[in-house]
Design an enzyme around this catalytic site. Structure first.
Site, mmCIF file in Angstrom:
data_model
loop_
_atom_site.group_PDB
_atom_site.id
_atom_site.type_symbol
_atom_site.label_atom_id
_atom_site.label_comp_id
_atom_site.label_asym_id
_atom_site.label_seq_id
_atom_site.Cartn_x
_atom_site.Cartn_y
_atom_site.Cartn_z
ATOM 1 N N ASP A 1 9.749 -6.183 -10.017
ATOM 2 C CA ASP A 1 8.938 -6.084 -8.809
ATOM 3 C C ASP A 1 7.859 -7.156 -8.844
ATOM 4 O OD1 ASP A 1 8.055 -4.438 -6.354
ATOM 5 O OD2 ASP A 1 6.216 -4.531 -7.541
ATOM 6 N N GLU B 1 4.053 -8.354 -7.022
ATOM 7 C CA GLU B 1 2.935 -8.134 -6.117
ATOM 8 C C GLU B 1 2.504 -9.505 -5.609
ATOM 9 O OE1 GLU B 1 2.031 -5.231 -5.034
ATOM 10 O OE2 GLU B 1 3.420 -4.243 -6.425
ATOM 11 N N HIS C 1 2.635 0.171 -6.019
ATOM 12 C CA HIS C 1 2.083 -1.129 -5.671
ATOM 13 C C HIS C 1 1.420 -1.829 -6.848
ATOM 14 C CE1 HIS C 1 3.238 -0.399 -1.593
ATOM 15 N NE2 HIS C 1 2.447 0.660 -1.497
ATOM 16 N N ASP D 1 6.192 -0.021 -10.317
ATOM 17 C CA ASP D 1 7.227 -0.034 -9.286
ATOM 18 C C ASP D 1 8.576 -0.468 -9.857
ATOM 19 O OD1 ASP D 1 5.411 0.844 -7.451
ATOM 20 O OD2 ASP D 1 5.397 -0.969 -6.234
#
Length: 202
Positions: A8, A10, A147, A152
């Site tokens: 994942d 961000e 998040h 995640d």
């Protein structure tokens, strides 16, 4: 069961050609169990937009003295190796990685990339939405820090295990995933392993 890596990102926003990666998280699964995790914040040369910081909780102060994306991405690629990769809303993460790879001419991950969001839509029809948090609630996957990239990524990997179990798949059955999702896996350019070509012999 073949190993796989869930990952994942961000970012500072949703536009891969304008926004920046500020965190990468990944979890490597071996025989259905977590083997190792990877997490790294990424320095950028602009302030984080307030809206992005509200969503992921990452601040400018947290990114001070962190490594650049040119330093971080090779570590991430090494962590992933040639394993199959999965991400939730994978095209989003894929486009961000692809832009950085092309911009800085960095070696790309070698594994195929599957989208757990698309697979979940076909595997668990009828849900109100297919956000990762909704799916975690539905499947009783324990996750309390949405998040942030590593958390995640872990939730995504556990979701993928549920998808495998529900469909009686193994991660060697790439053709089954293609049929279920109705689309081909994502793949970074010019990074095939010889053995991966066999996945497309159908």
């Amino acid at each position: 069961m073949q190993d796989f890596v869930s990952f994942d990102l961000e970012t500072t926003g949703t536009l891969s050609h304008l926004d920046h990666i500020i965190e990468i998280g990944a979890v490597r699964f071996k025989n259905g169990e977590v083997e190792e995790s990877y997490q790294q914040l990424v320095s950028i040369d602009i302030p984080i937009p307030e809206q992005a910081s509200k969503i992921n909780g990452i601040t400018d102060e947290m990114l001070k003295n962190q490594a650049s994306i040119q330093e971080v991405l090779p570590e991430f690629v090494d962590f992933c190796g040639s394993n199959l990769m999965v991400a939730h809303n994978a095209p989003f993460d894929f486009q961000f990685l692809l832009r950085v790879i092309e911009e800085h001419q960095i070696i790309a991950p070698r594994g195929l990339v599957l989208d757990t969001c698309q697979l979940a839509r076909k595997t668990f029809p009828g849900l109100a939405n297919y956000k990762l948090s909704t799916l975690c609630d539905y499947l009783k996957i324990d996750s309390s820090n949405f998040h942030r990239a590593e958390s995640d990524a872990l939730s995504c990997g556990q979701l993928f295990l549920h998808i495998l179990k529900k469909n009686s798949f193994s991660t060697n059955q790439i053709k089954d995933f293609i049929q279920l999702a109705g689309r081909s896996p994502l793949k970074f350019p010019d990074n095939y392993l010889e053995g991966q070509m066999a996945f497309f012999e159908f």
